[in-house]
Design an enzyme around this catalytic site. Structure first.
Site, PDB file in Angstrom:
ATOM      1  N   HIS A 161       1.042   1.355 -13.330  1.00  0.00           N
ATOM      2  CA  HIS A 161       1.855   0.183 -13.687  1.00  0.00           C
ATOM      3  C   HIS A 161       3.325   0.595 -13.624  1.00  0.00           C
ATOM      4  CE1 HIS A 161       2.893  -3.631 -15.502  1.00  0.00           C
ATOM      5  NE2 HIS A 161       3.723  -2.972 -16.288  1.00  0.00           N
TER       6      HIS A 161
ATOM      7  N   ASN B  71       1.534   3.014  -2.584  1.00  0.00           N
ATOM      8  CA  ASN B  71       0.849   3.951  -3.497  1.00  0.00           C
ATOM      9  C   ASN B  71      -0.388   4.546  -2.825  1.00  0.00           C
ATOM     10  OD1 ASN B  71       2.038   4.158  -6.348  1.00  0.00           O
ATOM     11  ND2 ASN B  71       2.252   1.992  -5.860  1.00  0.00           N
TER      12      ASN B  71
ATOM     13  N   GLY C 275       0.777  -1.236   0.000  1.00  0.00           N
ATOM     14  CA  GLY C 275       0.000   0.000   0.000  1.00  0.00           C
ATOM     15  C   GLY C 275       0.804   1.280   0.000  1.00  0.00           C
TER      16      GLY C 275
ATOM     17  N   ASP D  66      -3.482  -3.643 -19.101  1.00  0.00           N
ATOM     18  CA  ASP D  66      -2.493  -2.557 -19.248  1.00  0.00           C
ATOM     19  C   ASP D  66      -2.550  -1.937 -20.638  1.00  0.00           C
ATOM     20  OD1 ASP D  66      -0.140  -4.621 -17.431  1.00  0.00           O
ATOM     21  OD2 ASP D  66      -1.625  -3.174 -16.690  1.00  0.00           O
TER      22      ASP D  66
ATOM     23  N   ASN E 243      -5.210   2.945 -13.304  1.00  0.00           N
ATOM     24  CA  ASN E 243      -4.252   1.965 -12.788  1.00  0.00           C
ATOM     25  C   ASN E 243      -2.851   2.548 -12.879  1.00  0.00           C
ATOM     26  OD1 ASN E 243      -3.256  -0.656 -11.965  1.00  0.00           O
ATOM     27  ND2 ASN E 243      -2.584  -0.953 -14.086  1.00  0.00           N
TER      28      ASN E 243
ATOM     29  N   GLU F 264       6.017   6.411  -9.350  1.00  0.00           N
ATOM     30  CA  GLU F 264       4.663   6.019  -8.943  1.00  0.00           C
ATOM     31  C   GLU F 264       4.028   6.969  -7.942  1.00  0.00           C
ATOM     32  OE1 GLU F 264       4.162   1.825  -8.008  1.00  0.00           O
ATOM     33  OE2 GLU F 264       6.068   1.436  -8.961  1.00  0.00           O
TER      34      GLU F 264
END
Ligand code: GRF
Length: 209
Positions: free
Chosen positions: A109, A13, A11, A150, A107, A180
């Site tokens: 990636h 992010n 977690g 993706d 999302n 990120e």
């Protein structure tokens, strides 16, 4: 902007989003729930620390994937977020959820899509493949989620150098810290403040004053 964050792991992010909201770097945004497929996910502890409801929905607990897909989609529709954020979420998003929340799922990636993505490219594996291939630049991508893996419209990307003695762990950490944790809060702030436009599968930053 009401957001639900989907997580599977530590977690970091999610934490970047929570901190950015608290510091006022992300405005007009509220994380209303965190959903994990993994009861032991550290991300759930981070949600609990911020008194944000944590929900566990594991595919293993359902008769089959279709039953999970129905339950997961139904739960998300009950929560009714404006945006669904996948932050290290390792379960495929049900097709019925992709259409129910079309253009409202993002999302992150840990590579520069379309390199090093798709089936089998997640977590540390991405960075192992980057090092194996010997590329000099990698990074992270935030994209809208469509029915592919993706493959949705790209919102933002940030490059990160690969260094000589990188291990997958060192590289992963650099990609998180330098890409990120910067890209995802920024993308959420842009969406929350009407700065992004999605047209014919392309993302434009609408001019804003
Ligand atoms: C990490 O591999 C990250 O690069 C990717 O998901 C994994 C877990 O991230 N986005 P987090 O710490 O659970 O946010």
């Amino acid at each position: 902007l009401k957001i639900v964050v989907c997580v599977s792991g530590g977690g970091t992010n999610l934490q970047a989003i929570l901190d950015a909201v608290d510091e006022g770097k992300v405005t007009n945004t509220q994380v209303i729930a965190v959903i994990s497929n993994n009861a032991g996910a550290g991300a759930l502890d981070r949600a609990r620390a911020r008194k944000i409801p944590g929900i566990v929905m594991s595919p293993k607990k359902y008769a089959d994937r279709e039953a999970y897909n129905q339950a997961f989609t139904g739960r998300m529709q009950e929560l009714a977020p404006d945006l669904v954020v996948l932050a290290g979420f390792l379960v495929r998003i049900p097709p019925q959820m992709v259409s129910a929340f079309s253009g409202r799922i993002v999302n992150i990636h840990p590579s520069l899509i379309p390199s090093f993505c798709g089936v089998g490219y997640y977590g540390l594996k991405v960075h192992e493949k980057v090092l194996e291939r010997g590329v000099k630049i990698t990074g992270a991508t935030v994209h809208f989620v469509n029915e592919g893996m993706d493959e949705g419209p790209i919102i933002s990307q940030k490059a990160v150098p690969v260094e000589e003695n990188d291990t997958p762990e060192i590289l992963q950490r650099r990609v998180m810290e330098q890409a990120e944790w910067i890209l995802l809060p920024k993308a959420i702030d842009d969406i929350a403040n009407g700065r992004l436009r999605l047209e014919d599968g392309r993302v434009y930053s609408a001019s804003y004053f």
